[in-house]
Write a protein that holds these residues in place. Sequence first.
Motif, short mmCIF file in Angstrom:
data_model
loop_
_atom_site.label_atom_id
_atom_site.label_comp_id
_atom_site.label_asym_id
_atom_site.label_seq_id
_atom_site.Cartn_x
_atom_site.Cartn_y
_atom_site.Cartn_z
N GLY A 26 0.80 -1.22 0.00
CA GLY A 26 0.00 0.00 0.00
C GLY A 26 0.83 1.27 0.00
O GLY A 26 0.29 2.36 0.21
N ALA A 27 2.15 1.14 -0.25
CA ALA A 27 3.04 2.29 -0.14
C ALA A 27 3.08 3.08 -1.44
O ALA A 27 2.77 2.58 -2.52
N THR A 28 3.47 4.33 -1.32
CA THR A 28 3.76 5.17 -2.48
C THR A 28 5.23 5.00 -2.86
O THR A 28 6.03 4.47 -2.06
N PRO A 29 5.64 5.43 -4.05
CA PRO A 29 7.06 5.35 -4.40
C PRO A 29 7.95 6.08 -3.40
O PRO A 29 9.05 5.61 -3.09
N GLU A 30 7.47 7.21 -2.88
CA GLU A 30 8.25 7.97 -1.90
C GLU A 30 8.40 7.19 -0.59
O GLU A 30 9.48 7.18 0.02
N HIS A 31 7.32 6.52 -0.17
CA HIS A 31 7.38 5.72 1.05
C HIS A 31 8.33 4.54 0.86
O HIS A 31 9.12 4.21 1.76
N LEU A 32 8.24 3.89 -0.30
CA LEU A 32 9.16 2.79 -0.60
C LEU A 32 10.60 3.28 -0.55
O LEU A 32 11.49 2.60 0.00
N ALA A 33 10.86 4.46 -1.11
CA ALA A 33 12.22 5.00 -1.10
C ALA A 33 12.70 5.26 0.31
O ALA A 33 13.86 4.95 0.64
N ARG A 34 11.83 5.79 1.18
CA ARG A 34 12.25 6.05 2.57
C ARG A 34 12.57 4.75 3.29
O ARG A 34 13.58 4.65 4.02
N LEU A 35 11.72 3.73 3.11
CA LEU A 35 11.97 2.45 3.76
C LEU A 35 13.28 1.83 3.26
O LEU A 35 14.06 1.28 4.05
N ALA A 36 13.54 1.94 1.96
CA ALA A 36 14.76 1.38 1.41
C ALA A 36 15.99 2.11 1.91
O ALA A 36 17.02 1.50 2.23
N MET A 37 15.92 3.44 1.97
CA MET A 37 17.05 4.22 2.47
C MET A 37 17.34 3.92 3.93
O MET A 37 18.49 3.99 4.38
N ASP A 38 16.30 3.54 4.69
CA ASP A 38 16.48 3.18 6.11
C ASP A 38 16.98 1.75 6.28
O ASP A 38 17.24 1.31 7.40
N GLY A 39 17.08 1.01 5.16
CA GLY A 39 17.56 -0.37 5.23
C GLY A 39 16.50 -1.38 5.60
O GLY A 39 16.80 -2.55 5.85
N ALA A 40 15.21 -0.96 5.59
CA ALA A 40 14.14 -1.87 6.01
C ALA A 40 13.77 -2.87 4.92
O ALA A 40 13.29 -3.97 5.22
N VAL A 41 13.97 -2.49 3.65
CA VAL A 41 13.58 -3.38 2.54
C VAL A 41 14.81 -4.18 2.13
O VAL A 41 15.64 -3.72 1.33
N ALA A 42 14.94 -5.36 2.72
CA ALA A 42 16.10 -6.21 2.47
C ALA A 42 15.73 -7.65 2.78
O ALA A 42 14.75 -7.90 3.51
N PRO A 43 16.46 -8.62 2.21
CA PRO A 43 16.15 -10.03 2.51
C PRO A 43 16.18 -10.30 4.01
O PRO A 43 17.05 -9.80 4.73
N ASP A 44 15.21 -11.09 4.47
CA ASP A 44 15.11 -11.42 5.90
C ASP A 44 15.32 -12.93 6.07
O ASP A 44 14.38 -13.71 5.87
N PRO A 45 16.53 -13.36 6.42
CA PRO A 45 16.80 -14.80 6.56
C PRO A 45 15.91 -15.47 7.59
O PRO A 45 15.63 -16.66 7.46
N ALA A 46 15.45 -14.73 8.61
CA ALA A 46 14.59 -15.34 9.62
C ALA A 46 13.24 -15.75 9.03
O ALA A 46 12.62 -16.72 9.49
#
Length: 724
Positions: A593-613
């Motif tokens: 449900g995110a906007t491109p700007e929200h996706l960019a903020r999450l990615a810059m914060d390192g939240a959008v990344a593979p989660d081995p758990a």
Amino acid sequence: MRRPFGIEIATCRSVLADPRLAHAERSLDSRAPSRVGDALAVVTLVLLAILLNWQTFQVPQGLPASGDGSDLWVTHWGQTAFLKQAVAETGAIPLWNPHLMSGRPFAADPLAALFYPPTHLVHLLPLREFFLLVLVGHLAFAGVGAYALARLGVRLGTGAALLVGIAFMWSPRLIGHYGAGHLTMTMAAAWLPWVALALVLAIRRGPIWVAPAGLALGLAILAGHPQIAFYHLLMVGALTAGGLVWAAQQEPTGRVRLRAALRVAGIGVGTVAIGALVGAALLIPALEFTHQSLREGGLTVEDRLAPLDLLRYLLAVPLDGATPHEKTFVPGIPVLFLFPLAFLRRRALAALLTVAVCLTAVLAMGAATPLLPFLAEHVPGFGYFRAPARIWFLGTLTLALLAGLGFEALLGGRPHLRLLQPAVILLLAVNLWAVDEPLLHVRSADIGYTPSRLEAVAAALAGDTRVYGVQRNIRQAVLPALDLELADGQDPLQIARYAGFMQLAGGYRFDGYALAIPPFEVYDPEWPTHQDAQPRARLLGLLNVGIVASRAPLDDPELDHIATIGDTFLYRNDAVMPRAFVVPASLGAALAGATPEHLARLAMDGAVAPDPATGGATVTMQTSDRLVVQVDLATDGYLVVGTPWYPGWEARIDGRRATLDQVGGVLQGVSVPAGIHIVEIVYRPRSVWIGLALCVSGLILAGIWTLIAARAARRAPHPPKATL
């Protein structure tokens, strides 16, 4: 012997009033020159089309329309090479092109001309020979079409019709775009005289010619240049309107006038219906792509050409400009001299054609007059295209016909002047040859399509990841040969959400419509962002960009400088993400449900990344239209795929349909339950199948129309052959 004007009008009036008299009209059309003369004229035009390209055969692997700014080098070679390679490897026609802008529709791209039959000659020929055949072949096709229009449509003699064929085929307007590598524009423009001829014959001889007119219009649409296809529709509308007015003026009573007008209107509607249905294989996907692109509402009518400049360009081509083909109006000095003479014999027709030329010239001036801005605001279609001067294709053809009329008025029917006919034709050919030669741009194909050291090194370093060029550093033509994918690219149509996200990822700002990602205007010294763009590694990493190329130093700490080739720095992106990876289900719900700007903020914060758990994902198969991923999840998770979201992509989990989300409005994502699963993401665009179904229905309609018209013609009693 030339038919008296009065007999011609009387014959045409009778044909409009009663289509059964078409047989008599056909008998009167067999004018003095024999079929041998027509055959020799056609052979001459074909040879002249080849002869104009003589430089091509003097250069090893020579090809016209070549050069750094040529559309053939920038776009068509890479797209056609991809088509040829994909069909050879998979046996199927690709519908999605993964090589540009992280992936984009291929069947919906007009520049691919995927459903235009001559495109598929590439499977039989080497690429250089294919382009040479298509370019020269359509040039000859344009000349023969103009000749046929002059002979059968306007009823000119062989000499006058040959002059018309040369004037259109060698017109600097056509050769300018031919030499600029505008392949689809050249192919579409070559159909203009054929559509006009079939429509004129339909109005004059009967509805059996509607199917050929519609099929020619459909092929002009499939040829892949929407702007020129739109001009075809304008021409069909103008010819139909002219036929309506002419029919109303010729008939003596209101009832007969109405019947004749309805017949002409039905011919116009039938032509457009068949043409639109046949062309729907491209129209439907392209309209969907346009709706999803920056083109939708992104263009305004800004191009302008002052009347004095237009008059100046009628005499000379501005070769000192960056795009001389866009300001090419030269018809040839003999054409300008001959066209006023058309009024000496066939005044009514000359007047109508002159009005058409003037109207075309006004539209070609763009915003310099209020007409085009008004039409762009109030009439659908006029506001979708740049470079309105391209409508001069219609002006060029009309001027050529006027010159043919003038040629015949001056030299036709006068045996003592017959020897002057080849002299005038030769004079036109020499004049146009001198103007056309600098516009051809012949170079060796090896120069433009052999990967450079920079491109080869970048592809080797990228491996299975993508490359992003800050200044469009990698040429699109070499991508299929290197099996390389770019996050950037140049094409008139770009997915709007992706283009917006790339401004965040590329570190630049550009408002409005652009031809490329990143916009090439950014690197013009007049723009404030000239070579100042600083890409963001983490945002590019979401797109599986592993290598960044730039001619200016980059300062993102996660971009590691690993090589310098010539004047270009190559950086490894330490923040690159896999093509497909798993994140927690809660984050997936937020991303959907995110906007491109929200996706960019999450990615810059390192939240959008593979989660081995949560689990892991492994790509087991990848083609242009299909991605298969095996996921092994400890808990419910969310699979993120670094391919742009676009209508037509579908997801299946273990063979069952699943919802494919828009991740931040840009990428693809799908919720996956815990356990081991096979996730398949396939591109099956409904718009393509609908378009193909409509195309087939158009072919069936053309066949049915022809059968009905032929049956009606056979049943109608034929009157005695008319005599003068």
